[in-house]
Design a protein around this motif. Structure first.
Motif, PDB file in Angstrom:
ATOM      1  N   VAL A 154      20.135  45.799  49.466  1.00 14.74           N
ATOM      2  CA  VAL A 154      21.004  45.992  50.755  1.00 14.74           C
ATOM      3  C   VAL A 154      20.920  45.182  51.720  1.00 14.74           C
ATOM      4  O   VAL A 154      22.081  44.401  52.348  1.00 14.74           O
ATOM      5  N   ALA A 155      19.650  44.551  51.710  1.00  9.89           N
ATOM      6  CA  ALA A 155      19.482  43.411  52.888  1.00  9.89           C
ATOM      7  C   ALA A 155      19.951  42.196  52.414  1.00  9.89           C
ATOM      8  O   ALA A 155      20.712  41.434  53.220  1.00  9.89           O
ATOM      9  N   HIS A 156      19.989  42.149  51.177  1.00  9.01           N
ATOM     10  CA  HIS A 156      20.669  40.832  50.509  1.00  9.01           C
ATOM     11  C   HIS A 156      22.131  40.883  50.902  1.00  9.01           C
ATOM     12  O   HIS A 156      22.775  39.858  51.238  1.00  9.01           O
ATOM     13  N   GLU A 157      22.812  42.185  50.488  1.00  9.99           N
ATOM     14  CA  GLU A 157      24.300  42.214  50.759  1.00  9.99           C
ATOM     15  C   GLU A 157      24.510  41.973  52.244  1.00  9.99           C
ATOM     16  O   GLU A 157      25.536  41.492  52.384  1.00  9.99           O
ATOM     17  N   ILE A 158      23.692  42.659  53.075  1.00  2.80           N
ATOM     18  CA  ILE A 158      24.093  42.254  54.418  1.00  2.80           C
ATOM     19  C   ILE A 158      23.775  40.829  54.826  1.00  2.80           C
ATOM     20  O   ILE A 158      24.667  40.196  55.505  1.00  2.80           O
ATOM     21  N   ASN A 159      22.709  40.264  54.611  1.00  2.04           N
ATOM     22  CA  ASN A 159      22.289  39.045  54.591  1.00  2.04           C
ATOM     23  C   ASN A 159      23.434  37.864  54.358  1.00  2.04           C
ATOM     24  O   ASN A 159      23.578  36.982  55.054  1.00  2.04           O
ATOM     25  N   THR A 160      24.111  38.169  53.177  1.00  5.49           N
ATOM     26  CA  THR A 160      25.149  36.878  52.844  1.00  5.49           C
ATOM     27  C   THR A 160      26.354  36.990  53.940  1.00  5.49           C
ATOM     28  O   THR A 160      26.642  35.874  54.280  1.00  5.49           O
ATOM     29  N   PRO A 161      26.915  38.238  54.402  1.00  9.09           N
ATOM     30  CA  PRO A 161      27.889  37.813  55.431  1.00  9.09           C
ATOM     31  C   PRO A 161      27.440  37.344  56.389  1.00  9.09           C
ATOM     32  O   PRO A 161      28.046  36.606  57.305  1.00  9.09           O
ATOM     33  N   VAL A 162      26.341  37.838  56.930  1.00  8.56           N
ATOM     34  CA  VAL A 162      25.545  37.482  58.389  1.00  8.56           C
ATOM     35  C   VAL A 162      25.505  35.937  58.214  1.00  8.56           C
ATOM     36  O   VAL A 162      25.759  35.553  59.007  1.00  8.56           O
ATOM     37  N   GLY A 163      24.764  35.606  57.006  1.00  9.90           N
ATOM     38  CA  GLY A 163      24.731  34.036  56.935  1.00  9.90           C
ATOM     39  C   GLY A 163      26.112  33.213  57.059  1.00  9.90           C
ATOM     40  O   GLY A 163      26.141  31.957  57.550  1.00  9.90           O
ATOM     41  N   ALA A 164      27.204  33.869  56.317  1.00  5.89           N
ATOM     42  CA  ALA A 164      28.328  33.044  56.388  1.00  5.89           C
ATOM     43  C   ALA A 164      29.007  33.210  57.986  1.00  5.89           C
ATOM     44  O   ALA A 164      29.507  32.134  58.262  1.00  5.89           O
ATOM     45  N   ILE A 165      28.504  34.367  58.706  1.00  8.48           N
ATOM     46  CA  ILE A 165      28.851  34.132  60.131  1.00  8.48           C
ATOM     47  C   ILE A 165      28.371  33.140  60.957  1.00  8.48           C
ATOM     48  O   ILE A 165      28.925  32.458  61.764  1.00  8.48           O
ATOM     49  N   HIS A 166      26.813  33.254  60.474  1.00 10.39           N
ATOM     50  CA  HIS A 166      25.963  32.259  61.465  1.00 10.39           C
ATOM     51  C   HIS A 166      26.631  30.693  61.020  1.00 10.39           C
ATOM     52  O   HIS A 166      26.647  29.817  61.886  1.00 10.39           O
ATOM     53  N   SER A 167      26.702  30.583  59.565  1.00  8.93           N
ATOM     54  CA  SER A 167      27.220  29.149  59.396  1.00  8.93           C
ATOM     55  C   SER A 167      28.618  28.756  59.923  1.00  8.93           C
ATOM     56  O   SER A 167      28.612  27.530  60.638  1.00  8.93           O
ATOM     57  N   SER A 168      29.408  29.521  59.998  1.00  9.49           N
ATOM     58  CA  SER A 168      30.757  29.102  60.513  1.00  9.49           C
ATOM     59  C   SER A 168      30.891  29.152  62.052  1.00  9.49           C
ATOM     60  O   SER A 168      31.536  28.355  62.639  1.00  9.49           O
ATOM     61  N   THR A 169      29.796  29.785  62.680  1.00  7.57           N
ATOM     62  CA  THR A 169      30.029  29.609  64.221  1.00  7.57           C
ATOM     63  C   THR A 169      29.725  28.309  64.528  1.00  7.57           C
ATOM     64  O   THR A 169      30.213  27.794  65.433  1.00  7.57           O
ATOM     65  N   ASP A 170      28.756  27.648  63.682  1.00  9.63           N
ATOM     66  CA  ASP A 170      28.371  26.115  64.025  1.00  9.63           C
ATOM     67  C   ASP A 170      29.445  25.194  63.957  1.00  9.63           C
ATOM     68  O   ASP A 170      29.941  24.414  64.733  1.00  9.63           O
ATOM     69  N   THR A 171      30.237  25.514  62.836  1.00 10.25           N
ATOM     70  CA  THR A 171      31.320  24.717  62.533  1.00 10.25           C
ATOM     71  C   THR A 171      32.426  24.936  63.455  1.00 10.25           C
ATOM     72  O   THR A 171      33.221  24.081  63.999  1.00 10.25           O
ATOM     73  N   MET A 172      32.787  26.139  63.786  1.00 13.20           N
ATOM     74  CA  MET A 172      33.489  26.326  64.881  1.00 13.20           C
ATOM     75  C   MET A 172      33.283  25.759  66.141  1.00 13.20           C
ATOM     76  O   MET A 172      34.130  25.080  66.867  1.00 13.20           O
ATOM     77  N   ARG A 173      32.031  25.798  66.570  1.00 16.21           N
ATOM     78  CA  ARG A 173      31.691  24.931  67.673  1.00 16.21           C
ATOM     79  C   ARG A 173      32.105  23.164  67.713  1.00 16.21           C
ATOM     80  O   ARG A 173      32.424  23.031  68.646  1.00 16.21           O
TER      81      ARG A 173
END
Length: 418
Positions: free
Chosen positions: A189-208
């Motif tokens: 479950v941690a892995h399942e949650i970590n994957t979308p959280v990582g996507a959000i984190h990565s896209s935040t930098d690109t959005m900036r």
């Protein structure tokens, strides 16, 4: 009178005397037999005058029961055979027996010569003795029976206490097994949650960075030409893609969290009507990391009515069956979930294409502590808890298996257990 007539009368007289003598002997024999039966009777028998309640006769069993000599009993009154506080009630019973012409009671104990309380069951009838109305009392000592009844009540109380303790222990086992299931799923479950959280984190930098490009373009003298600027168009496109990625990731996190809550259902500990498909789907979400790219889940759902049940406990059953099915598959395989409504029942089947269960183990799969997964892998409580939970829902759970081909667990649950 002539001699022949005298002889005839004498003969008739002799016959009458003989008949009367035989009748007297027969009556005497009958009385002797009656007295013998009276004395040999196992139950205590008392005969008393109906008017005064004075004892007219008593057999040996009555004398032994009360601790008197038979001669001591004769002449006493029935109320005197009871404790002082019961004597008024005794007189009332005598009157009641006379009015009803018979009575059976067991709520008025006798008092022995020693003062000991003797619980008896009394059958009282009205008759005649020595030519006058009398009350006949047939008494049976029920002290041992009452002690047995009390022991049975004590055993029943002890059994209820043991059952209550077992129910409490079962509830603790169910909760422990649920925590064990959640613990084993925590990493996935941690892995399942970590994957979308990582996507959000990565896209935040690109959005900036995309926003920096837009700000720079808007501050330039060519701000009016932004609509045709390739860099600006690229930045806008990237922002749109990232927003969609973040939306999907957020939705994924929400689904996982809802599934966790649905599985635990901490706010639904009582019986209620529930959609079993929702419980199965939420459980499948939690085990998705176990099935990804390896086990295909086939949902063959029928039209199911809502079922009166404990949703949180049935979710525990779904979790145990699904985890067992997935773990039984070595390499790739399929788990098929079939649901149907049949009459006043719903039928759920969980079939896998795993290695199957041997015949020698099939008879023990629902035994507490039995596991084929090896030390440190399985607790041996999962299927036992499933069996108990399904029983509590007035349902049944059965298993069929063939080595090398797979196993099917079939649950039958009533729509309304009540």
């Amino acid at each position: 009178m002539t001699t022949p007539y005298v002889a005839a009368l004498a003969a008739v007289a002799l016959v009458l005397v003989a008949v009367l003598w035989r009748w007297r002997v027969a009556v005497r024999d009958q009385l002797v037999a009656a007295e013998r039966i009276f004395d040999l009777a196992h139950d205590a028998i008392l005969i008393a005058d109906i008017v005064e309640g004075r004892l007219l006769a008593a057999n040996q069993a009555a004398a032994r029961l009360l601790g008197y000599e038979r001669t001591e009993l004769l002449g006493r009154t029935l109320p005197e055979l009871h404790a002082p506080e019961d004597r008024r009630r005794s007189a009332e019973i005598i009157a009641d027996v006379w009015e009803r012409k018979g009575l059976v009671y067991r709520d008025l104990p006798l008092s022995a010569k020693t003062g000991e309380r003797i619980d008896v069951e009394v059958s009282a009838n009205v008759g005649r003795y020595a030519g006058r109305p009398a009350i006949l009392l047939f008494m049976r000592d029920i002290r041992e029976r009452l002690r047995d009844e009390q022991r049975i009540r004590d055993y029943a109380t002890d059994l209820e206490r043991v059952n209550r303790d077992l129910r409490d222990a079962q509830a603790q086992l169910v909760q422990s097994e649920k925590m064990a299931s959640l613990g084993s799923l925590a990493a996935g479950v941690a892995h399942e949650i970590n994957t979308p959280v990582g996507a959000i984190h990565s896209s935040t930098d690109t959005m900036r960075r995309a926003l920096d490009i837009l700000k720079e373009a808007m501050a330039s003298p060519r701000a009016g030409e932004l609509a045709t600027d390739a860099r600006v168009q690229r930045a806008v496109s990237i922002l749109g893609e990232l927003l969609e990625t973040n939306r999907m990731a957020s939705d994924r996190i929400s689904v996982i969290v809802r599934s966790l809550r649905s599985f635990a259902r901490l706010d639904e500990a009582e019986r209620k009507r529930a959609n079993l498909h929702e419980g199965i789907d939420s459980t499948l979400t939690l085990v998705r990391h176990e099935t990804k790219d390896r086990v295909e889940i086939v949902r063959d759902y029928g039209e199911l009515p809502e079922v009166e049940c404990y949703p949180n406990r049935l979710n525990q059953v779904f979790m145990n069956l699904l985890v067992n099915a997935i773990q039984a598959i070595e390499g790739k395989g399929t788990v098929t979930i079939t649901t149907r409504a049949e009459g006043d029942q719903v039928v759920l089947r969980f079939s896998d294409t795993g290695k199957g269960i041997s015949g020698e183990h099939m008879a023990r799969i629902f035994d507490p502590g039995f596991t084929t997964k090896g030390v440190g892998v399985g607790t041996g409580l999962g299927l036992s808890i499933c069996y108990r939970i399904v029983q509590d829902h007035k349902g049944t759970i059965e298993a069929t298996s063939e080595l090398g081909k797979g196993t099917t667990f079939t649950l039958r649950l009533p729509r309304d257990p009540a």
